[in-house]
Every structure is written in structure tokens, then in C-alpha cells.
Design a protein around this motif. Structure first.
Motif, mmCIF file in Angstrom:
data_model
loop_
_atom_site.group_PDB
_atom_site.id
_atom_site.type_symbol
_atom_site.label_atom_id
_atom_site.label_comp_id
_atom_site.label_asym_id
_atom_site.label_seq_id
_atom_site.Cartn_x
_atom_site.Cartn_y
_atom_site.Cartn_z
ATOM 1 N N TYR A 50 0.845 -1.193 0.000
ATOM 2 C CA TYR A 50 0.000 0.000 0.000
ATOM 3 C C TYR A 50 0.879 1.241 0.000
ATOM 4 O O TYR A 50 1.877 1.301 0.710
ATOM 5 C CB TYR A 50 -0.911 0.002 1.230
ATOM 6 N N LYS A 51 0.487 2.224 -0.791
ATOM 7 C CA LYS A 51 1.230 3.483 -0.860
ATOM 8 C C LYS A 51 0.276 4.638 -0.593
ATOM 9 O O LYS A 51 -0.939 4.490 -0.719
ATOM 10 C CB LYS A 51 1.878 3.640 -2.238
ATOM 11 N N LYS A 52 0.855 5.778 -0.250
ATOM 12 C CA LYS A 52 0.048 6.969 -0.001
ATOM 13 C C LYS A 52 -0.660 7.384 -1.283
ATOM 14 O O LYS A 52 -0.123 7.219 -2.379
ATOM 15 C CB LYS A 52 0.930 8.131 0.455
ATOM 16 N N ARG A 53 -1.841 7.944 -1.102
ATOM 17 C CA ARG A 53 -2.593 8.481 -2.235
ATOM 18 C C ARG A 53 -1.792 9.624 -2.850
ATOM 19 O O ARG A 53 -1.178 10.416 -2.144
ATOM 20 C CB ARG A 53 -3.943 8.997 -1.741
ATOM 21 N N ARG A 54 -1.811 9.696 -4.173
ATOM 22 C CA ARG A 54 -1.102 10.775 -4.858
ATOM 23 C C ARG A 54 -1.813 12.099 -4.597
ATOM 24 O O ARG A 54 -3.030 12.137 -4.433
ATOM 25 C CB ARG A 54 -1.025 10.471 -6.347
ATOM 26 N N ASP A 75 -4.907 12.897 -6.582
ATOM 27 C CA ASP A 75 -5.981 11.898 -6.613
ATOM 28 C C ASP A 75 -6.948 12.126 -5.450
ATOM 29 O O ASP A 75 -6.735 11.650 -4.347
ATOM 30 C CB ASP A 75 -5.386 10.491 -6.551
ATOM 31 N N HIS A 76 -8.015 12.869 -5.718
ATOM 32 C CA HIS A 76 -8.973 13.224 -4.668
ATOM 33 C C HIS A 76 -10.223 12.346 -4.677
ATOM 34 O O HIS A 76 -11.039 12.439 -3.782
ATOM 35 C CB HIS A 76 -9.390 14.696 -4.815
ATOM 36 N N ILE A 85 -12.213 9.134 -4.082
ATOM 37 C CA ILE A 85 -12.047 7.938 -3.248
ATOM 38 C C ILE A 85 -12.791 6.742 -3.848
ATOM 39 O O ILE A 85 -12.313 5.624 -3.808
ATOM 40 C CB ILE A 85 -12.530 8.217 -1.811
#
Length: 75
Positions: free
Chosen positions: A27-31, A34-35, A37
Motif C-alpha cells: 500500500y502506498k500513499k494516495r497521490r 488523486d482526490h 475515493i
């Protein structure tokens, strides 16, 4: 699109199950840009105008795609 929402985690689980992949999910942080969901492909317009009707479930589609790739990747 089958008119049914699919969570990415569920999709990953299905793909790993079908392919036999045992690697952990990373899992990586949301860019920052990228708003959104939740994403959902609505097929109601296609059903109405084009008389579209899904022939396969997402599980069937993943299985058939994987099988085809295994059989055709080296051709």
C-alpha cells in the motif's frame, strides 16, 4: 463494467487467488492529485441505448483473461 461497484482490495484478492500469487500487497500513499475515493462505472445508459447486458461476472472475466494470457503470452 457490470454495473456493480468493486473495491480495489477485493479485485486484488480475486486476482491473487486466481493467479496463485502469494506476494504481499504493498500500500502506498494516495497521490496528491488523486482526490476521488470511490469510482463506479454506471452502465445504465449503455443498457438503455445500446441494449448492453454484461455476459460475464468480474470473477469470470478475470479468470478468462488470465487463462488467455497464460495460453497466448509466448505466441
Amino acid at each position: 463494467a457490470g454495473g456493480k461497484e468493486t473495491k480495489i482490495n477485493n479485485l486484488v484478492f480475486k486476482i491473487n487467488q486466481i493467479t496463485g500469487n502469494k506476494a504481499p500487497v504493498i500500500y502506498k500513499k494516495r497521490r496528491a492529485w488523486d482526490h476521488v475515493i470511490r469510482r463506479f462505472g454506471c452502465i445504465e445508459k449503455s443498457k438503455k441505448i445500446l441494449k448492453y447486458k454484461p455476459k460475464h461476472t468480474i470473477d469470470d472475466g478475470i479468470e478468462k483473461t488470465y487463462r488467455w494470457l497464460k495460453e497466448n503470452v509466448h505466441k
